[in-house]
Design an enzyme around this catalytic site. Structure first.
Site, PDB file in Angstrom:
ATOM      1  N   LYS A 238     122.379  87.132  -1.646  1.00 60.63           N
ATOM      2  CA  LYS A 238     121.168  86.292  -1.726  1.00 60.63           C
ATOM      3  C   LYS A 238     121.492  84.804  -1.765  1.00 60.63           C
ATOM      4  CE  LYS A 238     117.817  89.651  -3.132  1.00 60.63           C
ATOM      5  NZ  LYS A 238     116.969  90.237  -4.161  1.00 60.63           N
ATOM      6  N   ARG A 272     121.589  97.039  -6.335  1.00 59.61           N
ATOM      7  CA  ARG A 272     121.238  97.233  -4.919  1.00 59.61           C
ATOM      8  C   ARG A 272     122.147  96.309  -4.112  1.00 59.61           C
ATOM      9  NH1 ARG A 272     118.010  94.946  -1.056  1.00 59.61           N
ATOM     10  NH2 ARG A 272     116.833  96.375   0.289  1.00 59.61           N
TER      11      ARG A 272
HETATM   12  C1  9MG Z   1     113.917  95.091  -0.708  1.00 60.37           C
HETATM   13  N1  9MG Z   1     114.620  94.244  -1.653  1.00 60.37           N
HETATM   14  C2  9MG Z   1     115.264  93.080  -1.363  1.00 60.37           C
HETATM   15  N2  9MG Z   1     115.772  92.561  -2.493  1.00 60.37           N
HETATM   16  C3  9MG Z   1     115.441  93.405  -3.491  1.00 60.37           C
HETATM   17  C4  9MG Z   1     115.660  93.412  -4.873  1.00 60.37           C
HETATM   18  O1  9MG Z   1     116.287  92.416  -5.485  1.00 60.37           O
HETATM   19  N3  9MG Z   1     115.187  94.433  -5.595  1.00 60.37           N
HETATM   20  C5  9MG Z   1     114.502  95.450  -4.994  1.00 60.37           C
HETATM   21  N4  9MG Z   1     114.039  96.454  -5.778  1.00 60.37           N
HETATM   22  N5  9MG Z   1     114.252  95.486  -3.690  1.00 60.37           N
HETATM   23  C6  9MG Z   1     114.714  94.476  -2.962  1.00 60.37           C
END
Ligand code: 9MG
Length: 297
Positions: A238, A272
């Protein structure tokens, strides 16, 4: 006064060693941080740049993510990148369903990243065991779509909507506001009939947050974990990591692994990530230190 530092709140697995997450026919023990591998099928996905568009490539990528150590796969046909326009129902179904239908027999649960109740229903019918909703089931009909299934759900915090959310996010106290919001969404999900062992919460890093908000949330993660639900953290590649390191998306692997590790140390039960193999190694080191897990001499 309670502080937000690491020692104030040990990893949830140390407090509740037998906690499990129920996802359809799957049940995952939360005794170590779980890895959710990102499988994008969007042409404008910010970090895979459309590399996994075709069904066959997506299925192959899914197999690699599992071999590398993914515990859950997350497949999304909508882009949630800052500035992204929303995708229509038909287009989202066209991107997601052929891949989901081919992932049926996998040994790990598949999550569908969507805000649309119709996509949720169709995906669950095709075998998805979890709904990852950046909108926390706020769309009319979304609570019901999950409640009438046995699927798990991830309820994420977002201020605004992807197209405009980074324009001018504001908080008086970001940790308190995000924690309060997530508590309310958990309550709404439970009222709708979704059992607590099917609910994951997520502070939504980068979703209507400036750098300082993201960093405060990372420091405050133990308070969010204190709600008692497993916390999912998505920091992989990110822009926050770009701001810290000055590096473009393609060169953020090390920073992403560090962020996942620090999140796990502060109470994340799931991370994730795009870079599954590297994250898995880092989490194994944490596991060996924190839980005295068996490592042969
Ligand atoms: C789809 N998506 C992109 N970034 C995310 C994040 O930080 N958390 C979750 N649950 N989905 C995300």
């Amino acid at each position: 006064m309670a502080s937000d530092n690491v020692k104030a709140c040990p990893h949830p697995s140390l407090l509740t060693p037998h906690a499990v997450l129920k996802l359809g026919r799957f049940s995952l023990a939360l005794e170590r941080p779980l890895i959710m591998g990102v499988l994008n099928v969007t042409p404008d996905s910010f970090s895979d740049s459309g590399r996994f568009l075709g069904t066959q490539q997506a299925v192959e990528h899914a197999r690699i993510l599992i071999e590398e150590g993914a515990d859950i796969l997350d497949i999304g046909g909508q882009s949630s990148r800052p500035g992204a326009e929303s995708v229509g129902l038909d287009e989202e179904l066209r991107r997601v369903m052929p891949v989901l239908e081919k992932l049926g027999g996998l040994p790990v649960p598949v999550s569908v990243d969507t805000c649309k109740p119709e996509v949720m229903r169709r995906a669950i019918a095709a075998g998805a065991a979890m709904v990852n909703d950046i909108n926390a089931l706020r769309e009319p009909g979304a609570l019901e779509a999950v409640a009438e299934s046995q699927a798990a759900v991830c309820l994420m915090h977002m201020q605004g909507e992807p197209r405009t959310m980074q324009q001018d996010p504001h908080y008086a106290d970001v940790v308190s506001e995000v924690t309060e919001y997530l508590a309310q969404r958990v309550e709404a999900a439970q009222q709708a009939g979704i059992a607590r062992e099917r609910i994951v919460i997520d502070p939504g890093f980068g979703f209507g947050k400036k750098t300082r908000h993201n960093l405060e949330l990372l420091r405050g993660l133990p308070r969010i974990a204190g709600l008692g639900q497993p916390v999912l953290v998505g920091l992989s590649r990110k822009s926050l990591l770009g701001k810290i390191t000055g590096k473009p998306v393609a060169d953020r692997v090390s920073a992403s692994v560090a962020a996942a590790l620090l999140a796990a140390e502060r109470g994340a039960a799931l991370v994730r990530v795009h870079d599954v193999a590297a994250t898995r190694d880092a989490l194994l080191v944490l596991d060996a230190i924190e839980r005295h897990s068996l490592v042969k001499d």
